[in-house]
Design a protein around this motif. Structure first.
Motif, PDB file in Angstrom:
ATOM      1  N   ARG A   1      51.931  50.033  39.711  1.00  9.27           N
ATOM      2  CA  ARG A   1      51.098  49.315  38.732  1.00  9.27           C
ATOM      3  C   ARG A   1      51.933  48.452  37.792  1.00  9.27           C
ATOM      4  O   ARG A   1      51.397  47.728  36.972  1.00  9.27           O
ATOM      5  CB  ARG A   1      50.266  50.290  37.903  1.00  9.27           C
TER       6      ARG A   1
ATOM      7  N   GLU B   1      36.488  45.067  39.619  1.00  9.71           N
ATOM      8  CA  GLU B   1      37.933  44.831  39.691  1.00  9.71           C
ATOM      9  C   GLU B   1      38.253  43.724  40.689  1.00  9.71           C
ATOM     10  O   GLU B   1      39.097  42.873  40.433  1.00  9.71           O
ATOM     11  CB  GLU B   1      38.667  46.106  40.090  1.00  9.71           C
TER      12      GLU B   1
ATOM     13  N   PRO C   1      46.007  46.339  38.366  1.00 10.65           N
ATOM     14  CA  PRO C   1      45.688  46.997  39.631  1.00 10.65           C
ATOM     15  C   PRO C   1      46.953  47.430  40.375  1.00 10.65           C
ATOM     16  O   PRO C   1      48.041  46.904  40.143  1.00 10.65           O
ATOM     17  CB  PRO C   1      44.946  45.913  40.416  1.00 10.65           C
TER      18      PRO C   1
ATOM     19  N   ILE D   1      37.754  40.349  39.118  1.00  2.62           N
ATOM     20  CA  ILE D   1      38.837  39.991  38.191  1.00  2.62           C
ATOM     21  C   ILE D   1      40.044  39.467  38.960  1.00  2.62           C
ATOM     22  O   ILE D   1      40.616  38.424  38.625  1.00  2.62           O
ATOM     23  CB  ILE D   1      39.241  41.212  37.333  1.00  2.62           C
TER      24      ILE D   1
ATOM     25  N   THR E   1      41.928  47.152  44.783  1.00  4.97           N
ATOM     26  CA  THR E   1      40.875  47.206  43.766  1.00  4.97           C
ATOM     27  C   THR E   1      39.972  48.392  44.066  1.00  4.97           C
ATOM     28  O   THR E   1      39.792  48.783  45.217  1.00  4.97           O
ATOM     29  CB  THR E   1      40.060  45.897  43.737  1.00  4.97           C
ATOM     30  N   GLU E   2      39.411  48.965  43.019  1.00  6.08           N
ATOM     31  CA  GLU E   2      38.608  50.177  43.156  1.00  6.08           C
ATOM     32  C   GLU E   2      37.105  49.908  43.247  1.00  6.08           C
ATOM     33  O   GLU E   2      36.353  50.770  43.687  1.00  6.08           O
ATOM     34  CB  GLU E   2      38.880  51.114  41.970  1.00  6.08           C
ATOM     35  N   ASN E   3      36.671  48.734  42.807  1.00  5.98           N
ATOM     36  CA  ASN E   3      35.243  48.436  42.819  1.00  5.98           C
ATOM     37  C   ASN E   3      35.029  46.922  42.759  1.00  5.98           C
ATOM     38  O   ASN E   3      35.983  46.149  42.659  1.00  5.98           O
ATOM     39  CB  ASN E   3      34.538  49.141  41.649  1.00  5.98           C
TER      40      ASN E   3
ATOM     41  N   PHE F   1      44.202  44.701  32.534  1.00  9.23           N
ATOM     42  CA  PHE F   1      43.920  45.249  33.860  1.00  9.23           C
ATOM     43  C   PHE F   1      45.180  45.161  34.730  1.00  9.23           C
ATOM     44  O   PHE F   1      45.741  44.097  34.931  1.00  9.23           O
ATOM     45  CB  PHE F   1      42.771  44.482  34.508  1.00  9.23           C
TER      46      PHE F   1
END
Length: 86
Positions: A23, A49, A6, A52, A44-46, A4
């Protein structure tokens, strides 16, 4: 954070420049040059995420805050500015 990666950006303490979103973590952060970073924002998109990223930040206990689109980690704060640690 394993695979991942971000997006993140920084703000320069000396001139206020805010970098573009990026990124690539390893190249930029392994080269040093941290002395003038006022803050790093991690986008973060959601909620998954965010969970995490928050878990990773809690492991290293950094000064920062969560905002609606991610996290802001402080390199510097002004005298008297309250800061919480994640």
């Amino acid at each position: 954070m394993k695979n991942f990666c971000p997006r993140w950006r920084t703000r320069c303490l000396e001139n206020g420049y805010i970098s573009d979103w990026d990124r690539e973590w390893v190249y930029h952060f392994s080269e040093g040059g941290y002395a003038d970073i006022e803050w790093v924002e991690i986008k973060t998109e959601n909620a998954a995420e965010a969970a995490i990223v928050l878990a990773a930040l809690k492991k290293i206990h950094v000064p920062g805050e969560q905002w609606e689109h991610g996290f802001r980690i402080y390199g510097y704060v002004t005298a008297g500015q309250p800061v919480e640690y994640l």
